[in-house]
Design a protein around this motif. Structure first.
Motif, mmCIF file in Angstrom:
data_model
loop_
_atom_site.group_PDB
_atom_site.id
_atom_site.type_symbol
_atom_site.label_atom_id
_atom_site.label_comp_id
_atom_site.label_asym_id
_atom_site.label_seq_id
_atom_site.Cartn_x
_atom_site.Cartn_y
_atom_site.Cartn_z
ATOM 1 N N LYS A 14 0.813 -1.221 0.000
ATOM 2 C CA LYS A 14 0.000 0.000 0.000
ATOM 3 C C LYS A 14 0.848 1.272 0.000
ATOM 4 C CE LYS A 14 -3.964 -2.054 2.370
ATOM 5 N NZ LYS A 14 -4.703 -2.380 1.199
ATOM 6 N N ASP A 15 2.157 1.114 0.214
ATOM 7 C CA ASP A 15 3.075 2.253 0.273
ATOM 8 C C ASP A 15 4.488 1.730 -0.004
ATOM 9 O OD1 ASP A 15 4.162 4.748 0.719
ATOM 10 O OD2 ASP A 15 4.151 4.548 2.903
ATOM 11 N N CYS A 16 4.907 1.775 -1.264
ATOM 12 C CA CYS A 16 6.151 1.124 -1.682
ATOM 13 C C CYS A 16 7.088 2.107 -2.376
ATOM 14 C CB CYS A 16 5.799 -0.031 -2.626
ATOM 15 S SG CYS A 16 7.211 -0.980 -3.170
ATOM 16 N N VAL A 27 14.856 8.314 -5.410
ATOM 17 C CA VAL A 27 13.783 7.652 -4.673
ATOM 18 C C VAL A 27 12.517 7.702 -5.522
ATOM 19 C CG1 VAL A 27 12.414 7.654 -2.553
ATOM 20 C CG2 VAL A 27 14.832 8.345 -2.482
ATOM 21 N N TYR A 28 11.862 6.527 -5.639
ATOM 22 C CA TYR A 28 10.647 6.418 -6.449
ATOM 23 C C TYR A 28 9.522 5.809 -5.618
ATOM 24 C CZ TYR A 28 13.998 7.039 -10.240
ATOM 25 O OH TYR A 28 14.985 7.530 -11.054
ATOM 26 N N ASP A 29 8.342 6.407 -5.709
ATOM 27 C CA ASP A 29 7.140 5.853 -5.086
ATOM 28 C C ASP A 29 6.427 5.042 -6.166
ATOM 29 O OD1 ASP A 29 4.713 5.208 -3.963
ATOM 30 O OD2 ASP A 29 4.204 7.261 -3.363
ATOM 31 N N VAL A 30 6.605 3.714 -6.118
ATOM 32 C CA VAL A 30 6.057 2.835 -7.163
ATOM 33 C C VAL A 30 4.750 2.177 -6.733
ATOM 34 C CG1 VAL A 30 8.310 2.413 -8.228
ATOM 35 C CG2 VAL A 30 7.517 0.924 -6.377
ATOM 36 N N THR A 31 4.130 2.687 -5.697
ATOM 37 C CA THR A 31 2.912 2.084 -5.154
ATOM 38 C C THR A 31 1.845 1.885 -6.222
ATOM 39 O OG1 THR A 31 3.377 3.206 -3.059
ATOM 40 C CG2 THR A 31 1.191 2.239 -3.329
ATOM 41 N N ARG A 32 1.577 2.906 -7.016
ATOM 42 C CA ARG A 32 0.492 2.781 -7.998
ATOM 43 C C ARG A 32 0.881 1.924 -9.199
ATOM 44 N NH1 ARG A 32 1.017 7.639 -11.508
ATOM 45 N NH2 ARG A 32 2.896 8.645 -10.701
ATOM 46 N N VAL A 45 8.176 -5.020 -3.727
ATOM 47 C CA VAL A 45 8.114 -4.881 -2.266
ATOM 48 C C VAL A 45 9.365 -5.481 -1.623
ATOM 49 C CG1 VAL A 45 6.830 -5.509 -0.183
ATOM 50 C CG2 VAL A 45 5.593 -4.781 -2.232
ATOM 51 N N SER A 46 9.876 -6.574 -2.190
ATOM 52 C CA SER A 46 11.074 -7.200 -1.608
ATOM 53 C C SER A 46 12.322 -6.355 -1.820
ATOM 54 C CB SER A 46 11.290 -8.598 -2.189
ATOM 55 O OG SER A 46 11.649 -8.520 -3.545
ATOM 56 N N ALA A 47 12.275 -5.389 -2.725
ATOM 57 C CA ALA A 47 13.433 -4.534 -2.986
ATOM 58 C C ALA A 47 13.415 -3.251 -2.157
ATOM 59 C CB ALA A 47 13.490 -4.192 -4.477
#
Length: 134
Positions: free
Chosen positions: A20-22, A30-35, A48-50
């Motif tokens: 939900k927040d990745c 830094v990248y927010d790839v959540t979506r 998520v494992s990275a």
């Protein structure tokens, strides 16, 4: 999303480690790839494992296309403070004990202590069988 050049520490980025927040760190950014998790061809578990580490090697090892690399700009939120990322350690193989030729003579002595009595016993048994058959 387009970040404003904000600088994050590894600890701050590491807090974003769920589906939900990745957030990922790739090449100092830094990248927010959540979506993007649901659309990622490798599945969301891979992303998520990275989290919580520098994922540059993971990203590069896969061999992403130029299109995939271009998509990163849509998820950019800032830079990583490089001083907060631990330096990677190089593999150092365990030290092997040196081969000691002096121990070879000890091994031969122990081997002879085992084999000589067996040879004598076999010889005695053979002589006894030979003398009974004559």
């Amino acid at each position: 999303m387009g970040g404003d050049g904000k600088v994050f520490t590894l600890a701050q980025v590491s807090e974003h480690n769920t589906p939900k927040d990745c957030w990922l760190i790739i090449s100092g950014k830094v990248y927010d790839v959540t979506r993007f998790l649901e659309d990622h061809p490798g599945g969301d578990d891979v992303l998520v494992s990275a989290t919580g580490k520098d994922a540059t090697d993971d990203f590069e090892d896969v061999g992403h296309s130029e299109n995939a690399r271009g998509m990163l700009k849509d998820f950019y939120v800032g830079e990583i403070d490089a001083s907060t990322i631990p330096k990677s350690t190089t593999y150092a193989p365990p030290k092997q004990p040196n081969y000691n030729q002096d121990k070879t003579s000890e091994f031969i002595i122990k081997l002879l202590q085992f084999l000589v009595p067996i040879a004598i016993l076999g010889l005695a048994f053979g002589i006894r069988l030979y003398s009974k058959s004559s």
